[in-house]
Scaffold this motif. Structure first.
Motif, PDB file in Angstrom:
ATOM      1  N   HIS A  85       0.837  -1.202   0.000  1.00 32.60           N
ATOM      2  CA  HIS A  85       0.000   0.000   0.000  1.00 32.60           C
ATOM      3  C   HIS A  85       0.873   1.253   0.000  1.00 32.60           C
ATOM      4  N   ASN A  86       1.897   1.260   0.843  1.00 32.51           N
ATOM      5  CA  ASN A  86       2.770   2.434   0.930  1.00 32.51           C
ATOM      6  C   ASN A  86       3.616   2.619  -0.318  1.00 32.51           C
ATOM      7  N   ILE A  87       4.014   1.542  -0.961  1.00 34.71           N
ATOM      8  CA  ILE A  87       4.741   1.656  -2.228  1.00 34.71           C
ATOM      9  C   ILE A  87       3.878   2.387  -3.244  1.00 34.71           C
ATOM     10  N   LYS A  88       2.633   1.973  -3.330  1.00 33.91           N
ATOM     11  CA  LYS A  88       1.705   2.612  -4.277  1.00 33.91           C
ATOM     12  C   LYS A  88       1.532   4.102  -3.952  1.00 33.91           C
ATOM     13  N   GLU A  89       1.409   4.427  -2.675  1.00 36.38           N
ATOM     14  CA  GLU A  89       1.211   5.824  -2.276  1.00 36.38           C
ATOM     15  C   GLU A  89       2.470   6.666  -2.484  1.00 36.38           C
ATOM     16  N   PHE A  90       3.647   6.148  -2.075  1.00 38.07           N
ATOM     17  CA  PHE A  90       4.872   6.925  -2.199  1.00 38.07           C
ATOM     18  C   PHE A  90       5.297   7.082  -3.659  1.00 38.07           C
ATOM     19  N   LYS A  91       4.897   6.146  -4.492  1.00 35.92           N
ATOM     20  CA  LYS A  91       5.244   6.213  -5.916  1.00 35.92           C
ATOM     21  C   LYS A  91       4.683   7.494  -6.547  1.00 35.92           C
ATOM     22  N   LYS A  92       3.570   7.962  -6.036  1.00 34.38           N
ATOM     23  CA  LYS A  92       2.936   9.189  -6.557  1.00 34.38           C
ATOM     24  C   LYS A  92       3.792  10.422  -6.276  1.00 34.38           C
ATOM     25  N   ASP A  93       4.646  10.346  -5.241  1.00 29.85           N
ATOM     26  CA  ASP A  93       5.364  11.535  -4.784  1.00 29.85           C
ATOM     27  C   ASP A  93       6.858  11.548  -5.073  1.00 29.85           C
ATOM     28  N   VAL A  94       7.391  10.459  -5.566  1.00 26.58           N
ATOM     29  CA  VAL A  94       8.829  10.405  -5.807  1.00 26.58           C
ATOM     30  C   VAL A  94       9.182  11.261  -7.032  1.00 26.58           C
ATOM     31  N   VAL A 117      14.100   3.674  -4.709  1.00 28.06           N
ATOM     32  CA  VAL A 117      13.726   4.784  -3.818  1.00 28.06           C
ATOM     33  C   VAL A 117      12.393   4.490  -3.140  1.00 28.06           C
ATOM     34  N   VAL A 118      11.409   4.075  -3.907  1.00 27.09           N
ATOM     35  CA  VAL A 118      10.080   3.818  -3.351  1.00 27.09           C
ATOM     36  C   VAL A 118      10.108   2.630  -2.392  1.00 27.09           C
ATOM     37  N   GLU A 119      10.805   1.552  -2.749  1.00 22.49           N
ATOM     38  CA  GLU A 119      10.930   0.397  -1.849  1.00 22.49           C
ATOM     39  C   GLU A 119      11.599   0.815  -0.539  1.00 22.49           C
ATOM     40  N   PHE A 120      12.661   1.603  -0.647  1.00 29.41           N
ATOM     41  CA  PHE A 120      13.385   2.060   0.529  1.00 29.41           C
ATOM     42  C   PHE A 120      12.479   2.868   1.450  1.00 29.41           C
ATOM     43  N   VAL A 121      11.815   3.849   0.910  1.00 28.08           N
ATOM     44  CA  VAL A 121      10.978   4.739   1.713  1.00 28.08           C
ATOM     45  C   VAL A 121       9.785   3.976   2.308  1.00 28.08           C
ATOM     46  N   ALA A 122       9.115   3.157   1.520  1.00 29.72           N
ATOM     47  CA  ALA A 122       7.947   2.412   2.015  1.00 29.72           C
ATOM     48  C   ALA A 122       8.345   1.449   3.129  1.00 29.72           C
ATOM     49  N   ASN A 123       9.438   0.721   2.940  1.00 32.75           N
ATOM     50  CA  ASN A 123       9.870  -0.222   3.972  1.00 32.75           C
ATOM     51  C   ASN A 123      10.371   0.495   5.225  1.00 32.75           C
ATOM     52  N   ALA A 124      11.050   1.613   5.053  1.00 35.45           N
ATOM     53  CA  ALA A 124      11.507   2.387   6.210  1.00 35.45           C
ATOM     54  C   ALA A 124      10.311   2.931   6.987  1.00 35.45           C
ATOM     55  N   TYR A 125       9.316   3.431   6.279  1.00 37.70           N
ATOM     56  CA  TYR A 125       8.115   3.971   6.919  1.00 37.70           C
ATOM     57  C   TYR A 125       7.408   2.884   7.731  1.00 37.70           C
ATOM     58  N   VAL A 126       7.211   1.724   7.136  1.00 34.63           N
ATOM     59  CA  VAL A 126       6.543   0.620   7.828  1.00 34.63           C
ATOM     60  C   VAL A 126       7.365   0.183   9.041  1.00 34.63           C
ATOM     61  N   ALA A 127       8.672   0.127   8.906  1.00 26.60           N
ATOM     62  CA  ALA A 127       9.529  -0.275  10.029  1.00 26.60           C
ATOM     63  C   ALA A 127       9.434   0.714  11.186  1.00 26.60           C
ATOM     64  N   VAL A 128       9.379   2.000  10.886  1.00 27.36           N
ATOM     65  CA  VAL A 128       9.263   3.012  11.939  1.00 27.36           C
ATOM     66  C   VAL A 128       7.900   2.912  12.630  1.00 27.36           C
ATOM     67  N   VAL A 129       6.841   2.741  11.855  1.00 28.86           N
ATOM     68  CA  VAL A 129       5.510   2.566  12.437  1.00 28.86           C
ATOM     69  C   VAL A 129       5.482   1.313  13.316  1.00 28.86           C
ATOM     70  N   GLU A 130       6.068   0.251  12.819  1.00 31.49           N
ATOM     71  CA  GLU A 130       6.132  -1.009  13.566  1.00 31.49           C
ATOM     72  C   GLU A 130       6.878  -0.799  14.894  1.00 31.49           C
ATOM     73  N   TRP A 131       8.016  -0.117  14.856  1.00 26.38           N
ATOM     74  CA  TRP A 131       8.777   0.171  16.063  1.00 26.38           C
ATOM     75  C   TRP A 131       7.935   0.986  17.039  1.00 26.38           C
ATOM     76  N   TRP A 132       7.273   2.024  16.538  1.00 26.36           N
ATOM     77  CA  TRP A 132       6.474   2.924  17.369  1.00 26.36           C
ATOM     78  C   TRP A 132       5.351   2.161  18.079  1.00 26.36           C
ATOM     79  N   ILE A 133       4.662   1.319  17.341  1.00 26.82           N
ATOM     80  CA  ILE A 133       3.540   0.572  17.911  1.00 26.82           C
ATOM     81  C   ILE A 133       4.034  -0.503  18.877  1.00 26.82           C
ATOM     82  N   LYS A 134       5.059  -1.254  18.495  1.00 24.08           N
ATOM     83  CA  LYS A 134       5.577  -2.312  19.369  1.00 24.08           C
ATOM     84  C   LYS A 134       6.145  -1.761  20.668  1.00 24.08           C
TER      85      LYS A 134
END
Length: 181
Positions: free
Chosen positions: A118-127, A142-159
């Motif tokens: 989902h985030n790859i699709k969304e960030f692709k619009k803005d790269v 670039v999109v894979e990097f940003v999407a995976n980093a974003y998900v990892a940060v959210v995951e860290w925050w929630i956990k």
């Protein structure tokens, strides 16, 4: 659009809540429909009236949250990264049971993959690869990097039980997104 019967909506919410609670307590493979029905205080047949099985229930819950998250995060068209990210962080906070369960349970790889896609699709619009730091880079990387980093940060925050309020997280993540997109 047809009006949804309140009783149906309440029943579906009870089923989803019961399922998420059970997933936070035990392994997905050991959850049976009767467990869900008992926790939701409904008949087992009622669960089957709404969902084919626990896999269908899991899939529908994930799709619903990703759709809702997308709508919630982009509720105003002219928001900047920080404002949009703040909306997302508020959504994660409001739906803590879902996200903490999905990111900590056995359903995590399936959910995490859906979340990243989902985030790859969304960030692709803005790269933008025509200027700045990303000039000449591969869009896919670039999109894979940003999407995976974003998900990892959210995951860290929630956990970590959200050690920063949504606004602070949004500012920190928003700045990082602006730097990388």
């Amino acid at each position: 659009m047809a009006k949804v019967d309140r009783r149906v909506a309440r029943t579906q919410e009870a089923i989803k809540k019961a399922f998420l609670e059970l997933m936070s307590e035990k392994r997905f493979e050991s959850i049976i429909i009767q467990d869900i029905a008992d926790r939701a205080n409904i008949n087992r047949a009622t669960v089957y009236l709404h969902y084919m099985d626990k896999f269908d229930l899991l899939d529908k819950i994930i799709k619903e949250h990703i759709s809702n998250m997308s709508s919630f995060c982009e509720s105003e068209p002219q928001m900047n990264w920080i404002e949009s990210t703040e909306h997302c962080m508020e959504y994660f906070e409001e739906n803590f049971l879902f996200f903490s369960t999905m990111l900590a349970s056995e359903g995590a790889p399936y959910f995490r993959n859906q979340f990243v896609q989902h985030n790859i699709k969304e960030f692709k619009k803005d790269v933008d690869l025509t200027k700045g730091k990303n000039e000449g880079q591969s869009e896919v990387i670039v999109v894979e990097f940003v999407a995976n980093a974003y998900v990892a940060v959210v995951e860290w925050w929630i956990k970590n039980n959200m050690p920063y309020p949504p606004k602070v997280m949004a500012e920190k993540v928003g700045v990082l997104l602006e730097r990388n997109l």
